[in-house]
Scaffold this motif. Sequence first.
Motif, PDB file in Angstrom:
ATOM      1  N   GLY A 137       0.821  -1.207   0.000  1.00 43.20           N
ATOM      2  CA  GLY A 137       0.000   0.000   0.000  1.00 43.20           C
ATOM      3  C   GLY A 137       0.855   1.256   0.000  1.00 43.20           C
ATOM      4  O   GLY A 137       0.595   2.212  -0.742  1.00 43.20           O
ATOM      5  N   LEU A 149      -3.623   5.750  -5.367  1.00 44.51           N
ATOM      6  CA  LEU A 149      -4.107   5.895  -3.994  1.00 44.51           C
ATOM      7  C   LEU A 149      -5.311   5.010  -3.734  1.00 44.51           C
ATOM      8  O   LEU A 149      -5.463   4.476  -2.626  1.00 44.51           O
ATOM      9  N   ARG A 150      -6.158   4.844  -4.726  1.00 48.13           N
ATOM     10  CA  ARG A 150      -7.312   3.947  -4.541  1.00 48.13           C
ATOM     11  C   ARG A 150      -6.858   2.502  -4.379  1.00 48.13           C
ATOM     12  O   ARG A 150      -7.427   1.749  -3.577  1.00 48.13           O
ATOM     13  N   GLU A 152      -5.542   2.275  -0.873  1.00 49.47           N
ATOM     14  CA  GLU A 152      -6.630   2.260   0.101  1.00 49.47           C
ATOM     15  C   GLU A 152      -7.159   0.852   0.323  1.00 49.47           C
ATOM     16  O   GLU A 152      -7.376   0.431   1.463  1.00 49.47           O
ATOM     17  N   GLN A 153      -7.374   0.107  -0.754  1.00 46.55           N
ATOM     18  CA  GLN A 153      -7.922  -1.243  -0.621  1.00 46.55           C
ATOM     19  C   GLN A 153      -6.981  -2.145   0.169  1.00 46.55           C
ATOM     20  O   GLN A 153      -7.418  -2.930   1.016  1.00 46.55           O
ATOM     21  N   ILE A 190      -6.952  -0.810   3.923  1.00 46.73           N
ATOM     22  CA  ILE A 190      -8.198  -1.135   4.618  1.00 46.73           C
ATOM     23  C   ILE A 190      -8.149  -2.579   5.114  1.00 46.73           C
ATOM     24  O   ILE A 190      -8.531  -2.888   6.245  1.00 46.73           O
ATOM     25  N   ARG A 244      -2.786   5.456   5.775  1.00 49.65           N
ATOM     26  CA  ARG A 244      -4.176   5.837   5.474  1.00 49.65           C
ATOM     27  C   ARG A 244      -4.418   7.327   5.721  1.00 49.65           C
ATOM     28  O   ARG A 244      -5.353   7.903   5.153  1.00 49.65           O
ATOM     29  N   THR A 270      -3.350   8.649   2.286  1.00 45.02           N
ATOM     30  CA  THR A 270      -4.347   8.413   1.244  1.00 45.02           C
ATOM     31  C   THR A 270      -5.575   9.289   1.456  1.00 45.02           C
ATOM     32  O   THR A 270      -6.170   9.777   0.496  1.00 45.02           O
ATOM     33  N   ALA A 271      -5.955   9.519   2.712  1.00 45.39           N
ATOM     34  CA  ALA A 271      -7.093  10.405   2.984  1.00 45.39           C
ATOM     35  C   ALA A 271      -6.821  11.811   2.455  1.00 45.39           C
ATOM     36  O   ALA A 271      -7.701  12.459   1.879  1.00 45.39           O
ATOM     37  N   LEU A 302      -6.652  11.695  -1.559  1.00 48.20           N
ATOM     38  CA  LEU A 302      -7.971  11.461  -2.157  1.00 48.20           C
ATOM     39  C   LEU A 302      -8.994  12.511  -1.726  1.00 48.20           C
ATOM     40  O   LEU A 302     -10.164  12.426  -2.093  1.00 48.20           O
ATOM     41  N   ARG A 305      -9.296   8.699  11.241  1.00 46.42           N
ATOM     42  CA  ARG A 305      -8.185   7.751  11.081  1.00 46.42           C
ATOM     43  C   ARG A 305      -7.094   8.016  12.115  1.00 46.42           C
ATOM     44  O   ARG A 305      -6.506   7.072  12.674  1.00 46.42           O
TER      45      ARG A 305
END
Length: 318
Positions: free
Chosen positions: A86, A117-118, A121-122, A125, A141, A144-145, A148, A158
């Motif tokens: 990630g 980034l998506r 994220e996966q 998560i 995260r 990524t927040a 995104l 988070r």
Amino acid sequence: MSHPPASSLPPPDFEIASAFPEAAWLRQAAAARDWAAIRNYVDGLPYGTDRAFAVRQLSEVDGVEEWLRGVVAATPGDVLALTVLGAREVRIGWEIRTTARAQHVSHEQFAGLHAHLRQAEQLLIRATALDPAYDAAWAERLTTAMGLQLGQNEARRRYDRLTKHHPHHFTGQARLLQQLCPKWGGSWEAAHGFARECMLAAPEGALSGGLVAEVHMEHRLDLRGQEREQYLRQDHVRAELVEAAERSVLHPGFRRGYGWVTVQGYFAAHFSLMGDMPRAAACFRALGNLASRYPWCELGKDPAETYIRHRDTALARG
């Protein structure tokens, strides 16, 4: 106690492995695809270690994503592998975007950033679902927040999940601080307030005081002309920086955890810029010739030349 003349000092060393030799070992192990050794090392770190440091070193190795995808496919419950992959996706995305201000980033660059980034994220998560206390995954995260544009509330959520298990996590604090700055939809009031809150909550000698120095650097760089020149001359700014330094880098119990070189550099730069040469000199002496690119890359075209100029003046006069 005598000190060597500034002219005899070596140039700044920007290699992170000079301060933390394990960084070189981690990168070598990643290049050699020795996942078993990496796992043993990271899993063996004492509780409370900022594992985001190790994850970052691994994520900076070109091509690491190619074989890590195989590790994740073979062992989908490997939280470290999910986190490093990630983090690597985050880094690839940010390399596409570059560090330029938003108005200088193309639509195609933003699209590339968001696609990676998506994917990140996966993976992340899954990592935090498997281990809700895994600090490095929550730290990623936060990035990524921000990238995104999920907003201040989600970033805070988070961060709260991270600090539930790691209350003074410096990497997490520094990443949320960026989100709270105006360039990412926050405000100077929120950013300064958060930095001070973290400093006061942390034990004296902790890195968290460095957040106060970082936010003042961000604020100063956001200004232009006379406003920038006068920023550090304000009494309240000087008082806040002195207090933060005395609770962190100038405290007898200062702990040189991951990130200390950057924090020490922020204070060295501030005190040098404001003409407080005794404190600037103390920071430079603590650094030896260690340095990180920030903040020096923000203060001149050549970070090494900028560092040397400020250091030599501080040591000569402080």
